[in-house]
Scaffold this motif. Structure first.
Motif, PDB file in Angstrom:
ATOM      1  N   LEU A  45      42.482  72.614  -0.688  1.00  0.00           N
ATOM      2  CA  LEU A  45      41.939  73.820  -0.067  1.00  0.00           C
ATOM      3  C   LEU A  45      42.039  73.731   1.459  1.00  0.00           C
ATOM      4  O   LEU A  45      41.873  72.658   2.041  1.00  0.00           O
ATOM      5  N   PRO A  46      42.313  74.849   2.146  1.00  0.00           N
ATOM      6  CA  PRO A  46      42.331  74.843   3.620  1.00  0.00           C
ATOM      7  C   PRO A  46      40.898  74.778   4.149  1.00  0.00           C
ATOM      8  O   PRO A  46      40.125  75.721   3.994  1.00  0.00           O
ATOM      9  N   LEU A  47      40.536  73.662   4.774  1.00  0.00           N
ATOM     10  CA  LEU A  47      39.170  73.445   5.216  1.00  0.00           C
ATOM     11  C   LEU A  47      38.983  73.701   6.710  1.00  0.00           C
ATOM     12  O   LEU A  47      37.890  73.484   7.240  1.00  0.00           O
ATOM     13  N   MET A 177      20.601  69.647   6.414  1.00  0.00           N
ATOM     14  CA  MET A 177      21.822  69.448   5.638  1.00  0.00           C
ATOM     15  C   MET A 177      22.693  70.703   5.650  1.00  0.00           C
ATOM     16  O   MET A 177      23.908  70.639   5.866  1.00  0.00           O
ATOM     17  N   LEU A 178      22.065  71.863   5.445  1.00  0.00           N
ATOM     18  CA  LEU A 178      22.827  73.106   5.328  1.00  0.00           C
ATOM     19  C   LEU A 178      23.463  73.527   6.652  1.00  0.00           C
ATOM     20  O   LEU A 178      24.545  74.119   6.664  1.00  0.00           O
ATOM     21  N   LEU A 179      22.796  73.240   7.772  1.00  0.00           N
ATOM     22  CA  LEU A 179      23.288  73.688   9.072  1.00  0.00           C
ATOM     23  C   LEU A 179      24.134  72.644   9.792  1.00  0.00           C
ATOM     24  O   LEU A 179      24.612  72.905  10.889  1.00  0.00           O
ATOM     25  N   SER A 180      24.308  71.472   9.194  1.00  0.00           N
ATOM     26  CA  SER A 180      25.079  70.423   9.859  1.00  0.00           C
ATOM     27  C   SER A 180      26.512  70.322   9.370  1.00  0.00           C
ATOM     28  O   SER A 180      27.288  69.534   9.898  1.00  0.00           O
ATOM     29  N   GLY A 181      26.855  71.081   8.329  1.00  0.00           N
ATOM     30  CA  GLY A 181      28.214  71.007   7.817  1.00  0.00           C
ATOM     31  C   GLY A 181      28.502  69.720   7.081  1.00  0.00           C
ATOM     32  O   GLY A 181      29.624  69.216   7.127  1.00  0.00           O
ATOM     33  N   LEU A 182      27.497  69.157   6.406  1.00  0.00           N
ATOM     34  CA  LEU A 182      27.714  67.901   5.701  1.00  0.00           C
ATOM     35  C   LEU A 182      28.687  68.056   4.541  1.00  0.00           C
ATOM     36  O   LEU A 182      29.544  67.205   4.313  1.00  0.00           O
ATOM     37  N   MET A 183      28.556  69.152   3.793  1.00  0.00           N
ATOM     38  CA  MET A 183      29.420  69.347   2.638  1.00  0.00           C
ATOM     39  C   MET A 183      30.777  69.937   3.034  1.00  0.00           C
ATOM     40  O   MET A 183      31.823  69.501   2.563  1.00  0.00           O
ATOM     41  N   LEU A 184      30.748  70.957   3.905  1.00  0.00           N
ATOM     42  CA  LEU A 184      31.963  71.628   4.371  1.00  0.00           C
ATOM     43  C   LEU A 184      31.879  71.803   5.880  1.00  0.00           C
ATOM     44  O   LEU A 184      30.785  72.007   6.420  1.00  0.00           O
ATOM     45  N   MET A 186      31.734  73.305   9.550  1.00  0.00           N
ATOM     46  CA  MET A 186      31.195  74.579  10.018  1.00  0.00           C
ATOM     47  C   MET A 186      32.285  75.484  10.584  1.00  0.00           C
ATOM     48  O   MET A 186      32.016  76.647  10.900  1.00  0.00           O
ATOM     49  N   ALA A 187      33.516  74.990  10.676  1.00  0.00           N
ATOM     50  CA  ALA A 187      34.637  75.851  11.075  1.00  0.00           C
ATOM     51  C   ALA A 187      34.854  76.969  10.070  1.00  0.00           C
ATOM     52  O   ALA A 187      35.442  78.006  10.398  1.00  0.00           O
ATOM     53  N   LEU A 188      34.378  76.786   8.841  1.00  0.00           N
ATOM     54  CA  LEU A 188      34.510  77.815   7.815  1.00  0.00           C
ATOM     55  C   LEU A 188      33.398  78.858   7.887  1.00  0.00           C
ATOM     56  O   LEU A 188      33.471  79.876   7.209  1.00  0.00           O
ATOM     57  N   ALA A 189      32.373  78.598   8.690  1.00  0.00           N
ATOM     58  CA  ALA A 189      31.211  79.486   8.744  1.00  0.00           C
ATOM     59  C   ALA A 189      31.463  80.671   9.663  1.00  0.00           C
ATOM     60  O   ALA A 189      32.317  80.613  10.553  1.00  0.00           O
ATOM     61  N   ASP A 194      27.867  79.173  12.949  1.00  0.00           N
ATOM     62  CA  ASP A 194      28.462  78.065  13.689  1.00  0.00           C
ATOM     63  C   ASP A 194      27.673  77.794  14.969  1.00  0.00           C
ATOM     64  O   ASP A 194      27.411  76.644  15.324  1.00  0.00           O
ATOM     65  N   VAL A 195      27.282  78.857  15.666  1.00  0.00           N
ATOM     66  CA  VAL A 195      26.486  78.701  16.888  1.00  0.00           C
ATOM     67  C   VAL A 195      25.136  78.073  16.563  1.00  0.00           C
ATOM     68  O   VAL A 195      24.665  77.161  17.252  1.00  0.00           O
TER      69      VAL A 195
END
Length: 249
Positions: A45-47, A177-184, A186-189, A194-195
């Motif tokens: 997948l393009p991440l 966890m949700l706002l730190s981009g641990l799973m994916l 944050m460039a995808l957000a 992202d801010v």
């Protein structure tokens, strides 16, 4: 004397941990499940970031291990309070800073060991990363553990009942966890998310570890990650030490 006291406290809690092999292995279970069941979904997948899916996911799982494990470390001191251990420690001449650092260094050693197991499993599944990046990830796990465990023990002394401590930790750990981009990444957000994520210190840590996993040690991500991790750990240990001294713990 401070180093002697730290070694004494560390040894006490390390022996407790070594007597519980289940504790050593069970803590890595959740990140390992993410690795086994979530990692294959990202393949190809393009991440929106440099590196393959394993180089994106594994750094996040390493910091997730430190985030959730260290955040709930305070439960141990709640149990010690209920058993009277804290009361007995209060009458000893051991430095309060040593009582804190001995505990958090034990926690750091445990989570680095679990991080090693996680990386070995990831390598078996296809992770390829430079040795320097892998070691950098372990260092960030250790620093994050020291910081969060210090705050967790301090919070546990302020909220000594499990039914208060648990929800308070969850309320802080889940948004982190949700706002730190641990799973994916944050460039995808979307832009606003992202801010918002840049207000979370963990965002800079996970970006730094991902940069290390693709061999980028001199970029701004690594610099910001090191600075934020060092500052966060210094503040957390300072806060934890003050609470320990006031509580006589």
């Amino acid at each position: 004397m401070l180093f002697h006291d730290i070694a004494l406290v560390f040894g006490r809690y390390a022996r407790q941990t070594l007597r519980s092999k289940f504790q050593l292995l069970f803590g890595v279970l959740m990140p390992l499940l993410y690795l086994l069941f979530f990692g294959p979904l990202l393949t190809g997948l393009p991440l929106g970031t440099e590196g393959d899916s394993w180089q994106v996911l594994v750094p996040g799982l390493l910091l997730q291990l430190g985030l959730f494990g260290a955040s709930f470390a305070g439960f141990a001191i709640i149990i010690e309070q209920q058993m009277g251990v804290v009361e007995r420690l209060r009458v000893t001449p051991v430095s309060r800073l040593a009582l804190l650092l001995g505990r958090v260094l034990r926690d750091a050693a445990v989570f680095v060991f679990q991080a090693v197991l996680l990386v070995l499993a990831a390598v078996a599944m296809g992770l390829r990363a430079p040795l320097g990046g892998v070691l950098t990830g372990f260092a960030f796990v250790a620093v994050l553990t020291v910081a969060l465990a210090s705050l967790s023990y301090a919070l546990a002394l302020r909220l000594p009942r499990p039914q208060e401590f648990g929800p308070a930790v969850n309320a802080m750990a889940m948004p982190s966890m949700l706002l730190s981009g641990l799973m994916l990444p944050m460039a995808l957000a979307p832009a606003w998310l992202d801010v918002l994520s840049h207000l979370m210190p963990f965002r800079y840590l996970v970006d730094a570890v991902r940069a290390g996993y693709v061999g980028d040690y001199a970029g701004p991500e690594m610099l910001y990650g090191v600075l934020v991790a060092a500052a966060f750990a210094a503040v957390a240990v300072t806060v934890g030490t003050r609470v320990f001294r006031k509580a006589g713990a």
